[in-house]
Scaffold this motif. Structure first.
Motif, short mmCIF file in Angstrom:
data_model
loop_
_atom_site.label_atom_id
_atom_site.label_comp_id
_atom_site.label_asym_id
_atom_site.label_seq_id
_atom_site.Cartn_x
_atom_site.Cartn_y
_atom_site.Cartn_z
N LYS A 121 0.83 -1.19 0.00
CA LYS A 121 0.00 0.00 0.00
C LYS A 121 0.88 1.26 0.00
O LYS A 121 1.70 1.46 0.88
N ASN A 143 -14.12 10.38 -5.37
CA ASN A 143 -14.17 11.83 -5.15
C ASN A 143 -15.40 12.40 -5.85
O ASN A 143 -15.37 12.66 -7.06
N THR A 171 -6.56 14.11 -6.74
CA THR A 171 -7.19 13.36 -5.65
C THR A 171 -6.15 12.35 -5.17
O THR A 171 -5.52 11.68 -5.99
N ILE A 225 -5.35 9.08 -2.62
CA ILE A 225 -5.73 8.03 -1.68
C ILE A 225 -4.49 7.73 -0.85
O ILE A 225 -3.45 7.33 -1.38
N ARG A 226 -4.62 7.92 0.46
CA ARG A 226 -3.48 7.70 1.34
C ARG A 226 -3.32 6.22 1.65
O ARG A 226 -4.17 5.40 1.32
N ASP A 267 -3.62 4.52 4.16
CA ASP A 267 -4.64 3.88 5.01
C ASP A 267 -5.99 3.77 4.31
O ASP A 267 -6.96 3.33 4.90
N GLY A 268 -6.03 4.20 3.04
CA GLY A 268 -7.26 4.09 2.26
C GLY A 268 -8.13 5.33 2.30
O GLY A 268 -9.12 5.42 1.55
N SER A 269 -7.80 6.31 3.14
CA SER A 269 -8.60 7.53 3.21
C SER A 269 -8.29 8.43 2.02
O SER A 269 -7.21 8.38 1.43
N VAL A 270 -9.27 9.25 1.66
CA VAL A 270 -9.17 10.09 0.46
C VAL A 270 -8.95 11.54 0.87
O VAL A 270 -9.62 12.06 1.77
N LEU A 271 -8.02 12.20 0.19
CA LEU A 271 -7.75 13.61 0.43
C LEU A 271 -7.90 14.34 -0.91
O LEU A 271 -7.37 13.89 -1.94
N THR A 272 -8.63 15.47 -0.88
CA THR A 272 -8.85 16.26 -2.08
C THR A 272 -8.42 17.70 -1.84
O THR A 272 -8.17 18.09 -0.71
N TRP A 293 -0.36 18.39 3.46
CA TRP A 293 -0.28 17.09 4.13
C TRP A 293 0.99 16.35 3.72
O TRP A 293 1.70 15.79 4.56
#
Length: 218
Positions: free
Chosen positions: A9, A56, A63, A65-66, A68-73, A81
């Protein structure tokens, strides 16, 4: 969408060449850790298809995807970040004033020069009917030109936005690329900044990877 890989990952960037996401990919290259790139064909409107809009719903790049699976936009959120969580890359100014100035520039680039200026130049159809496009583009170019004049004054006697390279420089770089593409004259300090950025290995790697692709609109 193309570019999804299997394996450990890592962060995954949803990306289209020629967009503001170029700035985020430059930061990922500066950091130097493995990452995945998923290419979106904006001309084919892939950003509105469920495969991406379920990730998103804003339907835009960049976009991220970190791991850990979380999404940041949003460009600014992603850039800050990445800088804060990769301290070894020295992308985050260490003093509060430097960080504030980097954020100030980034927010002006994205919120004004990009969204109010270049968006009118690149996608005038989003701002009015065809009969108004010439005036819309002229207005946009005026906003961009004024924006570069303001930024140029702050770059006097500096190679980078806050004196040393930071996440803000990748934001300025992507609108400098657009200035080249859409024949918007850059004042001397911005031109010098652009030429300095073009010599960075991270930038060269991103542009080489994009070379065979087709630029998309932002």
């Amino acid at each position: 969408m193309t570019g999804v890989s299997e394996g450990p990952k890592v962060v995954r960037l949803y990306y289209a060449p020629g967009t503001s996401a170029v700035g985020i990919r430059v930061l990922l290259e500066e950091i130097g850790k493995p990452y995945d790139v998923v290419l979106l064909d904006l001309a084919a409107r892939e950003q509105y298809q469920p495969a991406f809009s379920s990730i998103n719903p804003k339907s835009k790049v960049p976009t991220l995807i970190r791991s850990d699976g979380s999404v940041l936009t949003e460009f600014g959120a992603i850039a800050r970040w990445l800088a804060r969580t990769n301290s070894e890359a020295a992308l985050l100014p260490q003093d509060p004033d430097g960080e504030a100035r980097a954020t100030e520039l980034l927010d002006y680039v994205v919120g004004t020069v990009h969204m109010r200026g270049f968006s009118r130049v690149i996608v005038p159809m989003a701002f009015g009917p065809e009969a108004q496009h010439e005036n819309i583009i002229t207005t946009g170019r005026g906003i961009v030109t004024k924006g570069f004049e303001i930024i140029d004054a702050d770059l006097a006697d500096k190679d980078f936005v806050v004196g040393r390279y930071s996440y803000a420089d990748s934001a300025l770089f992507y609108i400098e690329r657009w200035a080249e593409r859409f024949s918007v004259p850059m004042p001397s300090n911005c031109r010098r900044h652009y030429e300095t950025m073009m010599e960075r290995p991270a930038v060269k790697r991103v542009l080489a990877a994009d070379h065979s692709g087709v630029d998309a609109y932002p």
